[in-house]
Design a protein around this motif. Structure first.
Motif, PDB file in Angstrom:
ATOM      1  N   GLU A 200     -66.575  -5.477 -13.124  1.00  0.00           N
ATOM      2  CA  GLU A 200     -66.970  -4.410 -12.209  1.00  0.00           C
ATOM      3  C   GLU A 200     -68.298  -3.817 -12.671  1.00  0.00           C
ATOM      4  O   GLU A 200     -68.455  -3.445 -13.844  1.00  0.00           O
ATOM      5  CB  GLU A 200     -65.907  -3.327 -12.147  1.00  0.00           C
ATOM      6  CG  GLU A 200     -66.190  -2.297 -11.078  1.00  0.00           C
ATOM      7  CD  GLU A 200     -64.962  -1.494 -10.689  1.00  0.00           C
ATOM      8  OE1 GLU A 200     -65.064  -0.701  -9.744  1.00  0.00           O
ATOM      9  OE2 GLU A 200     -63.906  -1.669 -11.322  1.00  0.00           O
TER      10      GLU A 200
ATOM     11  N   THR B 245     -65.462   8.618 -11.733  1.00  0.00           N
ATOM     12  CA  THR B 245     -66.440   9.172 -12.651  1.00  0.00           C
ATOM     13  C   THR B 245     -66.147  10.642 -12.877  1.00  0.00           C
ATOM     14  O   THR B 245     -65.995  11.409 -11.936  1.00  0.00           O
ATOM     15  CB  THR B 245     -67.872   9.022 -12.101  1.00  0.00           C
ATOM     16  OG1 THR B 245     -68.114   7.639 -11.842  1.00  0.00           O
ATOM     17  CG2 THR B 245     -68.879   9.511 -13.112  1.00  0.00           C
TER      18      THR B 245
ATOM     19  N   MET C 201     -64.937   2.436  -9.628  1.00  0.00           N
ATOM     20  CA  MET C 201     -64.624   3.222 -10.811  1.00  0.00           C
ATOM     21  C   MET C 201     -64.724   4.711 -10.501  1.00  0.00           C
ATOM     22  O   MET C 201     -65.657   5.153  -9.851  1.00  0.00           O
ATOM     23  CB  MET C 201     -65.615   2.911 -11.933  1.00  0.00           C
ATOM     24  CG  MET C 201     -65.485   1.525 -12.532  1.00  0.00           C
ATOM     25  SD  MET C 201     -66.534   1.376 -13.969  1.00  0.00           S
ATOM     26  CE  MET C 201     -66.276  -0.328 -14.381  1.00  0.00           C
TER      27      MET C 201
ATOM     28  N   THR D 117     -71.163  -0.854 -12.218  1.00  0.00           N
ATOM     29  CA  THR D 117     -71.380   0.515 -11.773  1.00  0.00           C
ATOM     30  C   THR D 117     -72.785   0.950 -12.160  1.00  0.00           C
ATOM     31  O   THR D 117     -73.211   0.739 -13.299  1.00  0.00           O
ATOM     32  CB  THR D 117     -70.368   1.484 -12.420  1.00  0.00           C
ATOM     33  OG1 THR D 117     -69.042   1.061 -12.101  1.00  0.00           O
ATOM     34  CG2 THR D 117     -70.575   2.908 -11.939  1.00  0.00           C
ATOM     35  N   ARG D 118     -73.515   1.532 -11.213  1.00  0.00           N
ATOM     36  CA  ARG D 118     -74.798   2.142 -11.547  1.00  0.00           C
ATOM     37  C   ARG D 118     -74.522   3.519 -12.155  1.00  0.00           C
ATOM     38  O   ARG D 118     -73.685   4.268 -11.652  1.00  0.00           O
ATOM     39  CB  ARG D 118     -75.679   2.288 -10.314  1.00  0.00           C
ATOM     40  CG  ARG D 118     -76.098   0.973  -9.718  1.00  0.00           C
ATOM     41  CD  ARG D 118     -77.102   1.191  -8.573  1.00  0.00           C
ATOM     42  NE  ARG D 118     -77.169  -0.022  -7.752  1.00  0.00           N
ATOM     43  CZ  ARG D 118     -76.941  -0.080  -6.460  1.00  0.00           C
ATOM     44  NH1 ARG D 118     -76.641   1.034  -5.800  1.00  0.00           N
ATOM     45  NH2 ARG D 118     -77.017  -1.209  -5.793  1.00  0.00           N
TER      46      ARG D 118
END
Length: 260
Positions: free
Chosen positions: A222, A3, A1, A224-225
């Protein structure tokens, strides 16, 4: 992703105008919960009776105030996207309690909320399921016993190889990834946490792997942190691939409320 950078938007006390939410985009609102007594009363006023009843069940004043602030600000955010008075936002709930917008809104807006400590996160997107989880990192909990009880065998092994200095964040990376996933799929704790794997080691790309009990692959999801500060761990799970994430800070101090 992908950001985007954080942007700050005024929220409670004035008309909130979020940036355009297009297909393939997720907005993640970072919302401080330490609000003034006046603001708290204003947020409580826009809650529905069932939400006020839930707030009243909290024994500690601090927990009650944080619930009111988080739920009230969720209404502010959703009201802004819908072009509606936040008090008029209506929810319905899935089989395992996941909130969604009621059909009367005729909207494909999807959202999820999590709060811990003095912070809340609200993820908003369109047309796909989303889950977000936030935890304040506490170094004093019994990581090993909790991991043995809730983590998969692969996760327990990976955790045992870590040095003590990285264990707290690694533990909460794993926990928030698991929670965000089960929130995204809407199954809650009916889905055993030890039946799927999360890649959580600091420095490794976040990912979800489902176990043999759940043969469907993870190509739909998906993980994501999210970086929301050193005191917290946070994770976002979205249905689909390649979503762009925009982080938004909410300013919560009142000016003059213009929702009428």
């Amino acid at each position: 992703m992908g950001t985007d950078n954080f942007n700050t938007y005024g929220m409670t006390g004035r008309v909130l105008t979020p940036p355009e939410l297009t297909a393939g985009h997720v907005h993640v609102w970072s919302i401080p919960l330490a609000v003034s007594p006046k603001e708290l009363m204003s947020l409580r006023h826009i809650l529905q009776p069932d939400e006020r009843e839930r707030a009243a069940r909290f024994l500690r004043d601090r927990d009650r105030a944080h619930f009111v602030a988080a739920r009230g600000m969720l209404r502010e955010v959703l009201g802004a996207y819908l072009g509606s008075n936040p008090a008029n936002v209506r929810f319905c709930y899935g089989a395992y309690g996941k909130p969604e917008l009621a059909p009367e809104h005729e909207s494909d807006l999807r959202f999820n909320l999590s709060h811990s400590g003095e912070l809340a996160l609200c993820a908003v997107t369109t047309g796909c399921s989303v889950g977000v989880d936030l935890e304040r990192i506490r170094p004093d909990i019994e990581f090993e016993s909790i991991a043995l009880r809730f983590f998969s065998a692969q996760e327990v092994h990976a955790f045992s190889l870590l040095s003590d200095d990285v264990r707290p964040r690694a533990f909460f990376n794993c926990w928030t990834g698991k929670e965000a996933y089960i929130k995204a799929i809407g199954e809650g704790l009916s889905m055993p946490l030890d039946q799927f794997d999360v890649v959580f080691t600091p420095g490794e790309p976040a990912a979800i792997h489902r176990g043999r009990e759940y043969p469907e692959g993870t190509q739909r999801w998906e993980l994501t942190r999210l970086d929301v500060g050193r005191e917290y761990a946070a994770a976002l799970v979205v249905e689909g691939k390649g979503y762009r994430i925009t982080h938004l800070h909410a300013c919560t101090e009142s000016a003059s409320r213009r929702w009428e």
